[in-house]
Motif scaffolding. Structure first.
Motif, mmCIF file in Angstrom:
data_model
loop_
_atom_site.group_PDB
_atom_site.id
_atom_site.type_symbol
_atom_site.label_atom_id
_atom_site.label_comp_id
_atom_site.label_asym_id
_atom_site.label_seq_id
_atom_site.Cartn_x
_atom_site.Cartn_y
_atom_site.Cartn_z
ATOM 1 N N GLY B 126 -9.377 -21.810 13.504
ATOM 2 C CA GLY B 126 -9.035 -22.073 14.903
ATOM 3 C C GLY B 126 -9.626 -23.418 15.218
ATOM 4 O O GLY B 126 -9.168 -24.430 14.690
ATOM 5 N N MET B 127 -10.722 -23.407 15.991
ATOM 6 C CA MET B 127 -11.480 -24.644 16.180
ATOM 7 C C MET B 127 -12.059 -25.107 14.846
ATOM 8 O O MET B 127 -12.160 -26.282 14.560
ATOM 9 C CB MET B 127 -12.627 -24.378 17.146
ATOM 10 C CG MET B 127 -12.302 -24.710 18.560
ATOM 11 S SD MET B 127 -13.785 -24.621 19.531
ATOM 12 C CE MET B 127 -14.107 -22.886 19.561
ATOM 13 N N GLY B 128 -12.444 -24.127 14.034
ATOM 14 C CA GLY B 128 -12.996 -24.434 12.715
ATOM 15 C C GLY B 128 -11.915 -24.309 11.661
ATOM 16 O O GLY B 128 -10.836 -23.772 11.925
ATOM 17 N N PRO B 129 -12.188 -24.816 10.470
ATOM 18 C CA PRO B 129 -11.168 -24.760 9.417
ATOM 19 C C PRO B 129 -10.920 -23.330 8.935
ATOM 20 O O PRO B 129 -11.785 -22.481 9.059
ATOM 21 C CB PRO B 129 -11.767 -25.613 8.297
ATOM 22 C CG PRO B 129 -13.224 -25.609 8.544
ATOM 23 C CD PRO B 129 -13.413 -25.469 10.020
ATOM 24 N N PRO B 130 -9.704 -23.087 8.411
ATOM 25 C CA PRO B 130 -9.424 -21.767 7.846
ATOM 26 C C PRO B 130 -10.300 -21.516 6.624
ATOM 27 O O PRO B 130 -10.706 -22.450 5.929
ATOM 28 C CB PRO B 130 -7.945 -21.828 7.472
ATOM 29 C CG PRO B 130 -7.596 -23.262 7.411
ATOM 30 C CD PRO B 130 -8.535 -23.986 8.312
#
Lengths: 370, 223
Positions: B126-130
């Motif tokens: 999301g905000m962070g990488p998958p």
């Protein structure tokens, strides 16, 4: 060979000769052993009749209703049991001394009229008894359902079960008055408490035997229970559905107190935690709010706001540590924080590996959370 | 019924080789050598019943099943292995955590508890990488993931050092790696320990998806 007397096997066999008179009526060692065994077997069942975790006492509306129903069932079924045994004994008696090949001189009276009458009476009694028990069950069930009259103020408590502790939340119309505590349920006497039950992981069961029967807590499903405590006192609840390695260490301390005492307790719980007063407490406060502790635990009035573990705001006011694992004493607090995995192996509080100074500071701070 | 299974029945035509085989075995009796065979039995008692015939097979299977006892070995205090930051040149802790079903399940719990899903969702990012694809910005080995969790990374990944224990960091890393189903299939959890809307990362699920994808292909390309 002479035929043995009827029911010979029921009469204690005496040794022939003069030695039989000498033994008198003293019970044989075998029968004494059997009596001791029976008493030892029955002793633990007596223990469940009284105490802080027992199904006998009538300390709550539901437990009293169930206790009455149990007495009714016991009496009715005992009467029928006695009747069945009486029939059996009379059947033996009627055919006493009769030969199996049907060549006996003595014949039992097997006239149909008397038997038919007895059978009709028996069938009638069974129908009446079963109907009575069904009715008693139904009326008890309705009485329990009516134990919270519509419109009467009730206490609303949400209990969330976790492996292996109870998260207790009191809800009030004014949300600023809400209270979160753990493993400790306080109830005012005579006030119906609506308990909403949830589970965060597996199926647990909420059981305070002195107050009411069991109710399961099922993940993803809301269940409820109504407690109407009738007597003040301290009781013990226990998870009643196997929920993992520490199922046995998942107790709930229940305190039923007068309305004034409950209001006092509630006022205490609604206050935030006091600020640390001396350097040692300050060091503990710093550790608890900035390090591992605050990732899981919350303390109202501080930055510690983890939602995973029990709320610690008024920790010292509770009766036990870790859901009934340890009593709440200073030494046990040290032991628990230093190594939670030796007291309750497998629980989800990790061994942090604190050094002595950190441990002293943390305990000093936690002891201010009254 | 053939005489091969009922060796005690007199067989009409006995081959010499059959007779020789019969003599050497405990159960292989024939009408001709009965007295001799009984004599031998008295001298050498027969094998105890559980180890006759199929008993050996059961015992062998039981022995083969013993290694499975390691699978969920619980070690709530952590391994007595060198403490400190992950050794990037093959840390001995990596396989200990990665090949243990209990630690993987604990990692899954911690993933929810520590709100990893706040940025990484349930692995899709999301905000962070998958975390469930095969692209790793800072390395995809256990040691790299632990270092990322422990020390944080630029642009948002916080450092968890001092916030969780070292063991918890290893458990989290093991779970993160399991999202791509890289660990051994036999240590992957068949179900989630928490309430979760995502399916457990088991092989059967991937096989099902593969089968579904196969069905959408044109007939001549299906396998």
């Amino acid at each position: 060979m002479p035929r043995p007397a009827p029911f010979a096997y029921l009469v204690p066999r005496r040794r022939p000769g003069p030695s039989a008179a000498g033994t008198g009526s003293r019970p044989s060692p075998g029968s004494r052993k059997a009596t001791t065994g029976l008493l030892l077997f029955l002793a633990p069942t007596i223990a469940s009749c009284e105490g802080i975790q027992a199904i006998g006492p009538r300390d709550g509306a539901e437990s009293a209703a169930i206790s009455d129903l149990f007495t009714i069932f016991l009496v009715v079924t005992l009467l029928f049991y006695a009747a069945v045994i009486a029939f059996l004994v009379s059947a033996w008696w009627r055919r006493r001394g009769e030969r199996q090949d049907g060549l006996s001189e003595h014949k039992a009276d097997t006239s149909d009229a008397a038997l038919n009458k007895a059978l009709i009476l028996w069938t009638g009694a069974v129908i009446l008894g079963l109907t009575g028990l069904t009715l008693a069950s139904y009326l008890t069930d309705r009485a329990i359902a009516r134990s919270v009259p519509a419109g009467e103020p009730v206490l609303s408590v949400e209990i969330v079960a976790n492996q292996w502790w109870w998260d207790i939340r009191y809800h009030f119309p004014d949300p600023s008055k809400n209270v979160r505590t753990a493993n400790e349920l306080h109830l005012p006497v005579g006030v119906p408490a609506m308990i909403y039950l949830k589970s965060n992981d597996v199926i647990h069961s909420f059981w305070v035997p002195n107050l009411a029967g069991k109710q399961d807590l099922i993940p993803g499903k809301l269940t409820d229970a109504v407690l109407v405590p009738r007597r003040t006192g301290q009781y013990r609840g226990q998870c009643a559905e196997y929920c993992g390695v520490q199922h046995a260490h998942m107790a709930l301390d229940v305190t039923v107190e007068s309305k004034a005492d409950f209001a006092r307790w509630l006022a205490t719980q609604q206050r935030p935690a006091p600020a640390p007063a001396n350097p040692l407490e300050r060091a503990g406060y710093d550790y608890v709010t900035t390090r591992e502790c605050s990732s899981c635990h919350a303390i109202a009035g501080t930055s510690a706001s983890g939602q995973v573990g029990p709320d610690l705001t008024h920790l010292i006011g509770r009766r036990s540590i870790a859901a009934g694992t340890y009593p709440m004493t200073r030494g046990h607090l040290y032991a628990w924080i230093a190594d939670p995995q030796s007291a309750k192996p497998g629980n989800y509080m990790p061994v942090v590996g604190l050094d002595a100074e950190q441990l002293h500071a943390i305990v000093a701070y936690l002891e201010t959370l009254k | 019924m053939s005489s091969r299974f009922r060796a005690d029945l007199p067989s009409p035509a006995k081959l010499p080789s059959q007779e020789r085989r019969g003599r050497g075995r405990v159960g292989g009796r024939s009408d001709t050598d009965k007295p001799r065979c009984f004599g031998r039995l008295r001298r050498n008692p027969p094998l105890i019943p559980p180890f006759q015939g199929g008993g050996w097979l059961v015992a062998l299977l039981a022995v083969l099943m013993l290694p499975a006892c390691d699978r969920e070995e619980r070690d709530p205090r952590g391994k007595p292995l060198p403490e400190g930051p992950a050794n990037l040149n093959g840390d001995p802790r990596a396989p200990e955590y990665e090949n243990n079903a209990f630690h993987l399940a604990q990692g899954q719990r911690l993933y929810t508890w520590m709100n990893c899903s706040g940025c990484h969702a349930t692995g899709g990012g999301g905000m962070g990488p998958p975390l469930m694809d095969d692209e790793w910005r800072y390395g995809g080995r256990m040691e790299d993931i632990v270092t990322t969790i422990w020390n944080g990374r630029p642009n948002g990944m916080p450092a968890w050092k001092g916030r969780i224990t070292e063991q918890q960091a290893w458990e989290l890393a093991a779970y993160v790696r399991s999202m791509t189903a890289q660990p051994r299939q036999d240590v992957l959890s068949g179900r989630s320990d928490d309430i979760s809307s995502t399916e457990p990362a088991t092989l059967s699920e991937r096989e099902k998806l593969k089968a579904e994808a196969n069905e959408t292909l044109p007939k001549d390309e299906q396998d």
